[in-house]
Design an enzyme around this catalytic site. Structure first.
Site, PDB file in Angstrom:
ATOM      1  N   GLU A 142       0.818  -1.206   0.000  1.00 60.48           N
ATOM      2  CA  GLU A 142       0.000   0.000   0.000  1.00 60.48           C
ATOM      3  C   GLU A 142       0.855   1.260   0.000  1.00 60.48           C
ATOM      4  O   GLU A 142       1.647   1.472   0.928  1.00 60.48           O
ATOM      5  CB  GLU A 142      -0.897   0.031   1.239  1.00 60.48           C
ATOM      6  CG  GLU A 142      -1.752   1.290   1.343  1.00 60.48           C
ATOM      7  CD  GLU A 142      -2.468   1.403   2.677  1.00 60.48           C
ATOM      8  OE1 GLU A 142      -3.437   2.181   2.741  1.00 60.48           O
ATOM      9  OE2 GLU A 142      -2.065   0.733   3.642  1.00 60.48           O
ATOM     10  N   ASP A 154      -5.763   2.917  -1.318  1.00 59.49           N
ATOM     11  CA  ASP A 154      -6.368   3.740  -0.282  1.00 59.49           C
ATOM     12  C   ASP A 154      -6.649   5.110  -0.880  1.00 59.49           C
ATOM     13  O   ASP A 154      -5.719   5.876  -1.177  1.00 59.49           O
ATOM     14  CB  ASP A 154      -5.436   3.840   0.925  1.00 59.49           C
ATOM     15  CG  ASP A 154      -6.095   4.509   2.121  1.00 59.49           C
ATOM     16  OD1 ASP A 154      -6.683   5.597   1.939  1.00 59.49           O
ATOM     17  OD2 ASP A 154      -6.012   3.968   3.238  1.00 59.49           O
ATOM     18  N   GLN A 173      -9.642   1.197   0.180  1.00 55.60           N
ATOM     19  CA  GLN A 173      -9.974   1.822   1.458  1.00 55.60           C
ATOM     20  C   GLN A 173     -10.384   3.269   1.235  1.00 55.60           C
ATOM     21  O   GLN A 173      -9.981   3.898   0.249  1.00 55.60           O
ATOM     22  CB  GLN A 173      -8.790   1.750   2.429  1.00 55.60           C
ATOM     23  CG  GLN A 173      -8.496   0.326   2.902  1.00 55.60           C
ATOM     24  CD  GLN A 173      -7.286   0.241   3.804  1.00 55.60           C
ATOM     25  OE1 GLN A 173      -6.277   0.899   3.570  1.00 55.60           O
ATOM     26  NE2 GLN A 173      -7.368  -0.593   4.828  1.00 55.60           N
ATOM     27  N   GLU A 201     -11.455   2.925   6.574  1.00 52.71           N
ATOM     28  CA  GLU A 201     -10.313   3.220   7.436  1.00 52.71           C
ATOM     29  C   GLU A 201     -10.297   4.718   7.753  1.00 52.71           C
ATOM     30  O   GLU A 201      -9.476   5.472   7.250  1.00 52.71           O
ATOM     31  CB  GLU A 201      -9.003   2.778   6.775  1.00 52.71           C
ATOM     32  CG  GLU A 201      -7.856   2.746   7.773  1.00 52.71           C
ATOM     33  CD  GLU A 201      -6.527   2.353   7.143  1.00 52.71           C
ATOM     34  OE1 GLU A 201      -5.778   1.606   7.777  1.00 52.71           O
ATOM     35  OE2 GLU A 201      -6.256   2.798   6.004  1.00 52.71           O
TER      36      GLU A 201
END
Length: 262
Positions: free
Chosen positions: A143, A178, A204, A240
Site C-alpha cells: 500500500e 487507499d 480503502q 479506514e
C-alpha cells in the site's frame, strides 16, 4: 453494489478492541479489517467473528516495533529473519481466521541505507512472502501511504506500487488502493482506478483531508463507488477513517448499503 468492511482499529474506539466486532455487526457490517489482530489469540478472535457473522477480510503482517515508531520492516536490510517470522505469524492467523488478504508494510527510509538497497531488500522480501502465501491461497498486499501521515514511508505512489507488482510477477501480489492516501499524494482518483483496477486487491476510504467519515471533504465518494461497480470491482471497501464522534452516529453515509448485508 459496493461492500463495506469496518476498520476495527480506527472505528468503534469507544469499545474495547474485542468488543468492536459485535458493535460493527449490530450496525450491519458483514466484514471487518484491522491493522493488527495479534493482541487476541486467533481462536478467540475467530470465535467472536463467527458469533457475530463477521468476516475479517484484511489485516497487516507484524510491522516491527510499532510503539517505537517502526512502520514495517520489509525494506530494512538485516531484518530478514524477523520479517520471515512475522510473515509466518501472519499466515498462521490468516489460516485460523479465514482471512485471504494480508498487507505487508514496507517500512521507513533509513538515513544510512541507500534507497536502492532498501528497495532491493523490499522486493526480495515481498517475493518470499508471496511465495509463502501462495500455497495458502492468500494474497499479499502492498500500500502506498502518504508522507504527511507517515513521513519517510518507502512507498508513496500507486504507479510505483504497480511497477513493483509487475516486476515481481506473483499472481497473489496486489496493490491496496487507499483513496485517502492517493488523493493526498496524487489526486486524479478515478483515472488511477481505471488505469490500475486489474492490479488492485483492496480499496480503502476516508474523508480528505481530516480522515473522518467519507461524507465530508474533497472526494466525491458516491461517484467512485459507482465507478468501482462499473469497473467490476468485487472486493471489499475498507472504512479506514477516524469517526468525528461515536462511530454508529456517523454511519448515515453507509446505512443504505448496509441494509442489504451480504
Amino acid at each position: 453494489m459496493p461492500r463495506f468492511a469496518a476498520n476495527l482499529t480506527m472505528m468503534y474506539a469507544e469499545h474495547a478492541f474485542a468488543d468492536r466486532i459485535a458493535a460493527a455487526a449490530r450496525d450491519g457490517f458483514a466484514a471487518a479489517e484491522c491493522l493488527f489482530p495479534y493482541e487476541l489469540p486467533a481462536h478467540d478472535l475467530k470465535s467472536r467473528l463467527d458469533e457475530n457473522g463477521v468476516e475479517l477480510v484484511l489485516f497487516n503482517a507484524p510491522p516491527g516495533d510499532w510503539a517505537a515508531g517502526e512502520r514495517g520492516i520489509a525494506s530494512l536490510p538485516g531484518r530478514e529473519d524477523e520479517f520471515r517470522r512475522g510473515i509466518d505469524q501472519a499466515l498462521d492467523y490468516a489460516r485460523a481466521l479465514g482471512t485471504r488478504r494480508v498487507h505487508v508494510m514496507a517500512g521507513l527510509r533509513e538515513a544510512d541505507t541507500p534507497y536502492e538497497a532498501q528497495r532491493e531488500c523490499y522486493l526480495r522480501n515481498l517475493a518470499w512472502a508471496a511465495s509463502q502465501a501462495q500455497s495458502e491461497g492468500i494474497t499479499v498486499l502492498i500500500e502506498p501511504i502518504n508522507p504527511r501521515d507517515m513521513p519517510g514511508y518507502l512507498l508513496n505512489r500507486q504507479d510505483d506500487a504497480q511497477a513493483i507488482r509487475a516486476a515481481l510477477g506473483a499472481a497473489n501480489l496486489l496493490v491496496q488502493f487507499d483513496c485517502y492516501h492517493c488523493q493526498i499524494v496524487e489526486g486524479d482518483l478515478a483515472m488511477k482506478l481505471r488505469r490500475d483496477i486489474g492490479g488492485i486487491g483492496h480499496v480503502q476510504i476516508a474523508g480528505v483531508p481530516q480522515r473522518h467519515e467519507p461524507d465530508t471533504g474533497e472526494v466525491n465518494y458516491p461517484y467512485l463507488f459507482a465507478l468501482l461497480d462499473e469497473l467490476g470491482y468485487g472486493g471489499w471497501i475498507g472504512c479506514e477513517y477516524r469517526p468525528r464522534g461515536a462511530t454508529s452516529a456517523g454511519l448515515g453515509w453507509v446505512r443504505s448499503y448496509l441494509s442489504d448485508r451480504s
